[in-house]
Scaffold this active site. Structure first.
Site, PDB file in Angstrom:
ATOM      1  N   VAL A  34       0.853  -1.181   0.000  1.00 59.89           N
ATOM      2  CA  VAL A  34       0.000   0.000   0.000  1.00 59.89           C
ATOM      3  C   VAL A  34       0.890   1.232   0.000  1.00 59.89           C
ATOM      4  O   VAL A  34       1.873   1.299   0.747  1.00 59.89           O
ATOM      5  CB  VAL A  34      -0.911   0.036   1.251  1.00 59.89           C
ATOM      6  CG1 VAL A  34      -1.851   1.245   1.190  1.00 59.89           C
ATOM      7  CG2 VAL A  34      -1.709  -1.251   1.388  1.00 59.89           C
ATOM      8  N   CYS A  35       0.558   2.196  -0.825  1.00 62.51           N
ATOM      9  CA  CYS A  35       1.211   3.500  -0.801  1.00 62.51           C
ATOM     10  C   CYS A  35       2.728   3.336  -0.927  1.00 62.51           C
ATOM     11  O   CYS A  35       3.215   2.707  -1.860  1.00 62.51           O
ATOM     12  CB  CYS A  35       0.805   4.234   0.470  1.00 62.51           C
ATOM     13  SG  CYS A  35       1.052   6.019   0.448  1.00 62.51           S
ATOM     14  N   GLY A  36       3.499   3.867   0.013  1.00 64.96           N
ATOM     15  CA  GLY A  36       4.949   3.803  -0.054  1.00 64.96           C
ATOM     16  C   GLY A  36       5.522   2.415   0.097  1.00 64.96           C
ATOM     17  O   GLY A  36       6.725   2.217  -0.120  1.00 64.96           O
TER      18      GLY A  36
END
Length: 229
Positions: A131-133
């Site tokens: 998720v995300c980074g």
């Protein structure tokens, strides 16, 4: 399906809690067909998030040989103004909650996490998700070259620079690699994984429980290439 959600110093709480809740509820709805635990590269320990000093406990070490799902969250910290970069000493000294997100993500490369994630991605019985980074953690570890993935919109250029094929989509399914974009996409990512691995009826039941409808189309490298608009 057993899911291992990775904790590291400075992790983003929503990247962890949203998938944990969805997958845990999926396990309840599927009569125990889904299990989920919080892990770290170092084993059982208290891990401090990058938001407000929130602390979660990893109950086990990440086991890349265990079939199922490994999920890597992003970090929470300073984003900075456009063009702003960390100072020369930003990566030195003890971890601080006010550090830049790229510094927190880069620090994961100094742990055993990259080696464990490499082993997980080489295991045909494991699906790695992020998720995300978390996608940038995988990318900076050299694990996404030639793969389709997404991340927070502010990190798409960096993802491309590592040799990955960055896709501006909410969720990207690249087979044994499934990634989500910005922080709230952890809900959509986990619901999609429930649908893919357990079934749409269970995923729909969890959607109803959390009063959340998944957003966007799950991107796959299938079908004709669209013409430019």
């Amino acid at each position: 399906m057993h899911a291992q959600i990775v904790l590291f110093d400075g992790f983003d709480p929503l990247d962890v809690i949203a998938p944990f809740e969805v997958l845990y509820a999926g396990g309840t709805a599927a009569s125990g067909a889904v299990g989920v635990e919080l892990v770290s590269a170092e084993g059982p320990r208290e891990v401090v998030a990058g938001t407000g000093g929130l602390t979660l406990r990893a109950t086990a070490a990440l086991d890349p040989a265990r079939p199922g799902l490994v999920l890597v969250p992003g970090a929470s910290g300073r984003v900075g103004e456009p063009g702003e970069v960390p100072g020369d000493d930003a990566g030195d000294g003890p971890w601080r909650q006010d550090e830049f997100i790229p510094v927190l993500l880069r620090r994961t490369l100094e742990t055993e996490l990259p080696a464990l994630l490499t082993a997980a991605m080489e295991n045909p019985e494991v699906t790695v998700s992020a998720v995300c980074g978390g996608s940038l953690v995988l990318a900076m570890a050299g694990l996404l070259e030639g793969r389709h993935a997404t991340t927070h919109h502010l990190g798409l250029d960096l993802l491309d620079a590592t040799g990955a094929h960055a896709v501006s989509a909410r969720v990207v399914d690249d087979g044994d690699l499934v990634t989500g974009a910005g922080v709230t996409s952890g809900l959509d990512l986990a619901l999609y994984l429930l649908e893919r691995e357990v079934g749409p009826r269970v995923a729909h039941a969890v959607e109803e429980l959390f009063a959340h409808e998944r957003r966007g189309t799950v991107w796959r490298a299938q079908g004709p290439t669209p013409a430019r608009f």
